[in-house]
Design a protein around this motif. Structure first.
Motif, PDB file in Angstrom:
ATOM      1  N   SER A 356       0.864  -1.137   0.047  1.00 27.21           N
ATOM      2  CA  SER A 356      -0.013  -0.118   0.090  1.00 27.21           C
ATOM      3  C   SER A 356       1.077   1.441   0.076  1.00 27.21           C
ATOM      4  O   SER A 356       2.015   1.075   0.608  1.00 27.21           O
ATOM      5  CB  SER A 356      -0.866   0.027   1.205  1.00 27.21           C
ATOM      6  N   ALA A 370      -4.087   0.868  -2.288  1.00 27.36           N
ATOM      7  CA  ALA A 370      -3.370  -0.473  -1.865  1.00 27.36           C
ATOM      8  C   ALA A 370      -3.783  -1.712  -3.048  1.00 27.36           C
ATOM      9  O   ALA A 370      -4.837  -1.858  -3.712  1.00 27.36           O
ATOM     10  CB  ALA A 370      -3.999  -0.927  -0.469  1.00 27.36           C
ATOM     11  N   VAL A 377      -6.497  -0.176   3.864  1.00 30.36           N
ATOM     12  CA  VAL A 377      -7.383   1.016   3.245  1.00 30.36           C
ATOM     13  C   VAL A 377      -8.375   1.380   4.236  1.00 30.36           C
ATOM     14  O   VAL A 377      -8.692   2.581   4.686  1.00 30.36           O
ATOM     15  CB  VAL A 377      -7.908   0.356   2.059  1.00 30.36           C
TER      16      VAL A 377
END
Ligand SMILES: Cc1cc2nc3c(=O)[nH]c(=O)nc-3n(C[C@H](O)[C@H](O)[C@H](O)COP(=O)(O)OP(=O)(O)OC[C@H]3O[C@@H](n4cnc5c(N)ncnc54)[C@H](O)[C@@H]3O)c2cc1C
Length: 411
Positions: A356, A370, A377
């Motif tokens: 990410s 990500a 996230v």
């Protein structure tokens, strides 16, 4: 006093969710949901993914069956266009010759595909993908095709190439720009996806547009590229973007500018007319200004917010924007405003197909992108929302659990 009528123009995700929310919130007036497509409201994301691969059927994308709308007393007028909003708001003029008079109108007319203006774009076998019927038509021809040429490696084109790769013997993906997925992702992520497509066997050609599509007996046979290559092909999918369907609003004098302009209560420039979903451009504090987001999340949640606001129970619609795309075994998600950054922090490793990239400004997370790390996230979205300061070194440490940061603070 008669009960009010609320009319919703555009019967897909945003329109459907708004109608259902009005009923869920106890509205007992008349609800008319008018849609040009023959299907009841459905989800578009599977169209370029599981439905195209043959793993899902059309009905599984519906929010509800037509019977359900009848049961909750929502009048569905499918296969029917609103041609015009009559002068002085005397009603909506429908393609079946009838008029619907409403106390409040919600416009959820969405977006439509941009057409490619080249010779041969109207041949049989040349497709666009927006509707369920588009997806079913492509799927029917896909397994028999010897080569699919996808024009445009934005999200739709890239997803179609990835899905088609499972069912079609050969896939060519043309991108006129420098990298796939365009401006939505950084160059690093664009290069990552370019490598992925090539590794899986898709013939990705960068800096390559279409000069002409040639056919025989009315059907596509080859694509001539802007670089002079000739690709033998029997199926073409064009994915070169969309435009907001604002013509009803434009004609009625409602303010538009790359979408129908709305405030945080989804109100347009004209009283008793609201708008939501792909067609609406709204103020969003997490996205750096007014944005028109073609995201499933916005179509769903902004439409629900619009319905509540129409009932006088609205709260300002502000949400951290969130989008996902599935290609091969990779789930990409991004949220917030990744471009608003003075520093980025990487977690994970692209070589492991799990990473990410967090965008920070003044040590606050502004965005996240990500691949195969949905937890990052979710946690980052909470940190974006709360504006919690974070220590970039702590963030970069693989041992740091972002979920803990988002509950206890970033330092
Ligand atoms: C193939 C595909 C895959 C996607 N995948 C993802 C994904 O993975 N993740 C994600 O976040 N988002 C994804 N999206 C985006 C998401 O599906 C859209 O944001 C969402 O569908 C928008 O819903 P909407 O109701 O606002 O607009 P739309 O879905 O465009 O619906 C608008 C409806 O209004 C109708 N209409 C327009 N004008 C009139 C008129 N005058 N009279 C009557 N009806 C009218 C149209 O026919 C249409 O049915 C995808 C979109 C597509 C096309």
């Amino acid at each position: 006093m008669s009960t009010p009528t609320y009319a919703i123009v555009g019967a897909n995700l945003a329109g459907g969710r708004a109608a259902l929310t009005l009923r869920d919130e106890g509205f007992d007036g008349r609800i008319v949901l008018i849609g040009a497509e023959p299907h009841p409201p459905y989800e578009r994301p599977p169209l370029s993914k599981d439905l195209l691969k043959g793993h899902r059927e059309a009905e599984s994308t519906y929010l509800h069956t037509e019977d359900y709308y009848a049961a909750v007393d929502i009048e569905l007028r499918l296969g029917t266009r609103v041609e015009r909003i009559a002068p002085r708001w005397s009603g909506l003029e429908l393609s079946d010759g009838t008029t619907v008079t409403a106390d409040h109108v919600l416009l959820t007319t969405g977006a439509r595909v941009r057409r490619l203006d080249v010779l041969g774009a109207d041949l049989d076998g040349v497709h666009y993908l927006r509707t369920l019927d588009d997806a079913l038509a492509i799927r029917e021809q896909l397994s028999a095709a010897t080569n699919l040429t996808v024009v445009g490696a934005g999200f739709i084109g890239a997803e179609v190439a990835a899905s088609a790769w499972e069912v079609c013997s050969s896939v060519t993906l043309l991108e006129a720009g420098d990298l796939p997925l365009g401006r939505a992702v950084s160059a690093e992520v664009g290069r990552f996806y370019a490598d992925i497509h090539r590794d899986r066997g898709v013939d990705l050609r960068i800096g390559t547009g279409v000069a002409e599509i040639q056919g025989e007996h009315g059907r596509v046979r080859r694509v001539v590229t802007t670089t002079g290559d000739v690709i033998e092909t029997d199926l073409v999918l064009i994915g070169v973007g969309t435009t907001a369907a604002t013509e009803l609003a434009d004609e009625a004098g409602i303010a538009t500018d790359n979408g129908i302009l709305v405030d945080e209560f989804c109100r347009t420039s004209i009283p008793n007319v609201s708008a939501a979903g792909d067609v609406a451009r709204h103020p969003n504090r997490y996205a750096g200004g007014h944005v028109r987001l073609e995201h499933w999340q916005t179509a769903q949640n902004q439409a629900m917010a619009a319905a509540r606001a129409m009932l006088g129970r609205g709260e300002p619609y502000h949400e951290v924007p969130w989008f996902w795309s599935d290609q091969y075994d990779l789930n990409l998600q991004y949220a917030g405003h990744p471009a608003a950054t003075d520093r980025t922090v990487r977690r994970g490793d692209p070589d492991d197909l799990s990473f990410s990239i967090l965008s920070l400004r003044d040590n606050k997370i502004t965005g996240v992108l990500a691949v195969n790390r949905p937890r990052d996230v979710r946690a980052a979205m909470k940190l974006i929302e709360s504006g919690t300061p974070v220590d970039p070194d702590v963030l970069a440490d693989a041992a740091t659990d972002l979920r803990k940061l988002s509950t206890i603070g970033g330092r």
